[in-house]
Design a protein around this motif. Sequence first.
Motif, PDB file in Angstrom:
ATOM      1  N   ASP A  23       0.853  -1.190   0.000  1.00  0.00           N
ATOM      2  CA  ASP A  23       0.000   0.000   0.000  1.00  0.00           C
ATOM      3  C   ASP A  23       0.889   1.240   0.000  1.00  0.00           C
ATOM      4  N   GLU A  24       0.268   2.411  -0.228  1.00  0.00           N
ATOM      5  CA  GLU A  24       1.020   3.664  -0.275  1.00  0.00           C
ATOM      6  C   GLU A  24       1.650   3.992   1.063  1.00  0.00           C
ATOM      7  N   GLY A  25       0.977   3.584   2.143  1.00  0.00           N
ATOM      8  CA  GLY A  25       1.475   3.891   3.474  1.00  0.00           C
ATOM      9  C   GLY A  25       2.867   3.330   3.727  1.00  0.00           C
ATOM     10  N   LEU A  26       3.156   2.175   3.127  1.00  0.00           N
ATOM     11  CA  LEU A  26       4.466   1.570   3.306  1.00  0.00           C
ATOM     12  C   LEU A  26       5.553   2.459   2.703  1.00  0.00           C
ATOM     13  N   LEU A  27       5.323   2.920   1.469  1.00  0.00           N
ATOM     14  CA  LEU A  27       6.297   3.792   0.817  1.00  0.00           C
ATOM     15  C   LEU A  27       6.393   5.128   1.538  1.00  0.00           C
ATOM     16  N   GLN A  28       5.262   5.647   2.014  1.00  0.00           N
ATOM     17  CA  GLN A  28       5.292   6.903   2.770  1.00  0.00           C
ATOM     18  C   GLN A  28       6.149   6.764   4.023  1.00  0.00           C
ATOM     19  N   GLY A  29       6.016   5.629   4.703  1.00  0.00           N
ATOM     20  CA  GLY A  29       6.815   5.390   5.899  1.00  0.00           C
ATOM     21  C   GLY A  29       8.296   5.299   5.598  1.00  0.00           C
ATOM     22  N   TYR A  30       8.631   4.656   4.471  1.00  0.00           N
ATOM     23  CA  TYR A  30      10.037   4.577   4.069  1.00  0.00           C
ATOM     24  C   TYR A  30      10.624   5.973   3.873  1.00  0.00           C
ATOM     25  N   LEU A  31       9.877   6.852   3.202  1.00  0.00           N
ATOM     26  CA  LEU A  31      10.388   8.196   2.915  1.00  0.00           C
ATOM     27  C   LEU A  31      10.617   8.994   4.194  1.00  0.00           C
ATOM     28  N   ALA A  32       9.701   8.858   5.159  1.00  0.00           N
ATOM     29  CA  ALA A  32       9.845   9.588   6.415  1.00  0.00           C
ATOM     30  C   ALA A  32      11.055   9.096   7.204  1.00  0.00           C
ATOM     31  N   THR A  33      11.304   7.783   7.146  1.00  0.00           N
ATOM     32  CA  THR A  33      12.406   7.200   7.909  1.00  0.00           C
ATOM     33  C   THR A  33      13.732   7.298   7.172  1.00  0.00           C
ATOM     34  N   TYR A  34      13.668   7.156   5.845  1.00  0.00           N
ATOM     35  CA  TYR A  34      14.885   7.148   5.023  1.00  0.00           C
ATOM     36  C   TYR A  34      14.760   8.185   3.901  1.00  0.00           C
ATOM     37  N   PRO A  35      14.875   9.479   4.238  1.00  0.00           N
ATOM     38  CA  PRO A  35      14.703  10.520   3.216  1.00  0.00           C
ATOM     39  C   PRO A  35      15.727  10.472   2.093  1.00  0.00           C
ATOM     40  N   HIS A  36      16.824   9.707   2.261  1.00  0.00           N
ATOM     41  CA  HIS A  36      17.787   9.559   1.165  1.00  0.00           C
ATOM     42  C   HIS A  36      17.126   8.976  -0.079  1.00  0.00           C
ATOM     43  N   LEU A  37      15.983   8.315   0.098  1.00  0.00           N
ATOM     44  CA  LEU A  37      15.271   7.749  -1.049  1.00  0.00           C
ATOM     45  C   LEU A  37      14.773   8.827  -2.003  1.00  0.00           C
ATOM     46  N   LEU A  38      14.803  10.081  -1.577  1.00  0.00           N
ATOM     47  CA  LEU A  38      14.373  11.178  -2.447  1.00  0.00           C
ATOM     48  C   LEU A  38      15.458  11.615  -3.428  1.00  0.00           C
ATOM     49  N   ALA A  39      16.479  10.797  -3.561  1.00  0.00           N
ATOM     50  CA  ALA A  39      17.472  10.935  -4.643  1.00  0.00           C
ATOM     51  C   ALA A  39      18.117  12.312  -4.695  1.00  0.00           C
ATOM     52  N   GLY A  40      18.555  12.800  -3.547  1.00  0.00           N
ATOM     53  CA  GLY A  40      19.164  14.120  -3.501  1.00  0.00           C
ATOM     54  C   GLY A  40      20.405  14.253  -4.353  1.00  0.00           C
ATOM     55  N   GLU A  41      21.184  13.162  -4.495  1.00  0.00           N
ATOM     56  CA  GLU A  41      22.395  13.218  -5.316  1.00  0.00           C
ATOM     57  C   GLU A  41      22.071  13.223  -6.798  1.00  0.00           C
ATOM     58  N   GLN A  42      20.893  12.730  -7.173  1.00  0.00           N
ATOM     59  CA  GLN A  42      20.491  12.787  -8.572  1.00  0.00           C
ATOM     60  C   GLN A  42      19.901  14.152  -8.924  1.00  0.00           C
ATOM     61  N   ILE A  43      19.246  14.780  -7.978  1.00  0.00           N
ATOM     62  CA  ILE A  43      18.686  16.114  -8.210  1.00  0.00           C
ATOM     63  C   ILE A  43      19.796  17.138  -8.413  1.00  0.00           C
ATOM     64  N   ASP A  44      20.858  17.047  -7.619  1.00  0.00           N
ATOM     65  CA  ASP A  44      21.983  17.975  -7.725  1.00  0.00           C
ATOM     66  C   ASP A  44      23.260  17.202  -7.423  1.00  0.00           C
ATOM     67  N   SER A  45      23.978  16.822  -8.461  1.00  0.00           N
ATOM     68  CA  SER A  45      25.179  16.008  -8.285  1.00  0.00           C
ATOM     69  C   SER A  45      26.328  16.801  -7.669  1.00  0.00           C
ATOM     70  N   GLU A  46      26.350  18.135  -7.889  1.00  0.00           N
ATOM     71  CA  GLU A  46      27.425  18.961  -7.332  1.00  0.00           C
ATOM     72  C   GLU A  46      27.214  19.219  -5.843  1.00  0.00           C
ATOM     73  N   GLU A  47      25.988  19.498  -5.470  1.00  0.00           N
ATOM     74  CA  GLU A  47      25.635  19.711  -4.070  1.00  0.00           C
ATOM     75  C   GLU A  47      24.410  18.862  -3.761  1.00  0.00           C
ATOM     76  N   PRO A  48      24.607  17.561  -3.505  1.00  0.00           N
ATOM     77  CA  PRO A  48      23.464  16.667  -3.273  1.00  0.00           C
ATOM     78  C   PRO A  48      22.511  17.228  -2.226  1.00  0.00           C
ATOM     79  N   ARG A  49      21.226  17.136  -2.547  1.00  0.00           N
ATOM     80  CA  ARG A  49      20.220  17.639  -1.632  1.00  0.00           C
ATOM     81  C   ARG A  49      20.126  16.754  -0.397  1.00  0.00           C
ATOM     82  N   ARG A  50      20.080  17.378   0.761  1.00  0.00           N
ATOM     83  CA  ARG A  50      19.829  16.677   2.011  1.00  0.00           C
ATOM     84  C   ARG A  50      18.458  17.104   2.519  1.00  0.00           C
ATOM     85  N   TRP A  51      17.808  16.232   3.286  1.00  0.00           N
ATOM     86  CA  TRP A  51      16.396  16.450   3.587  1.00  0.00           C
ATOM     87  C   TRP A  51      16.133  16.499   5.083  1.00  0.00           C
TER      88      TRP A  51
END
Length: 376
Positions: A23-51
């Motif tokens: 369900d969606e809740g599982l993925l939502q929980g992953y994002l809250a616990t592991y925000p690295h899943l938001l691909a900050g290094e892909q959004i900005d390779s020079e200054e990877p986004r931190r969340w």
Amino acid sequence: MSGGIYLMSDDGLVELRESAYKDEGLLQGYLATYPHLLAGEQIDSEEPRRWLLVSREFGIPMSEQGGSQLSLDHLFLDQDAVPTLVEVKRHSDTRSRREVVAQMLDYAANSVAYIAVERMQEAFARTCQSRGADDVDVLGEFLGVEEDMDEFWERAKTNLQAGKIRLLFVCDSVAPELRRIVEYLNAHMDPTEVLAIEVTQYSGGGSTALVPRLIGQTAEAKIKKTASARTSKPWDEVTFFGDLEERNSEEEVAVARHLVDWFRSHGFSQRYGRGTRDGAMVLDLARGGHEYSLAVIWSNGYLELRFGQLMKAPPFDRAAIRNGFLEELNRVPDIELAPEQADLYPTLRLALFQDERRFEMLLTAFEWFLGQLPAE
């Protein structure tokens, strides 16, 4: 489902096959616990986004007086205090092609119009409290010891005012229709950034892997938005007043200069924000071992009163004293601050004080403020 990845373990090669989220809740929980899943290094390779997670199920009002009428899945801030709105949908939810896009734009429009930065601060404090953590400690660790926490929230406010936000659609699989919409919006919405992140789940042999992939960041859009972000720099007195003069009348600029003269004559110091669009001159006073951040003059023509900061030091940590200051301000004709503003950051147009009587009454209210402070 198709495709797989291979995990080398002590027992040999384990094949992990693409699998659906329950369900969606599982993925939502992953994002809250592991925000690295938001691909900050892909959004900005020079200054990877931190969340920094501000809140799950963040309530967004639809009017200045309205309560929380829209519920966003997640609100994050990155290290540059850019508000990042996250909405999670599974591929099987066909709304991701149309309704979810309209929903996200609704979130964005109302966020820029009606979210106050103190609302984000309160939500962040509740999030930390629910995890048994102190919000000051969490933010300090996120920013680093050299960063100013108040400055961080001021930058978040400036970014909201300028519409400098990020919209992230997070799905297990991004449909081609959604990808085309995201690419189009990201190319044409400036300074807002619009992206999708595909977080594919792979399972097998008792193991699970999550693989994020950024969608929608075309080379042209990336160059344009990255260049815009890199132009941000600290303001100083010359650039601040230059921007103020370009955007406001001579009378409003005169009000700002007279206010600055008054603050300086009463021992206030000035510091400046780092907003990309609006300059901020913050007026602080050290007294009795405490720091009092009274006001901010913005280059867009507003005066901000910082009750939310004043409440951190005595005697303004007492509601009765803050309410007394509010009453003094409300004696000025055409100022009508509601009682709840005594805990917030209300703003007033500089143009209001072109009238000499109003200006003098404002200074009288500031004199009352000074009279409440402890001795040197």
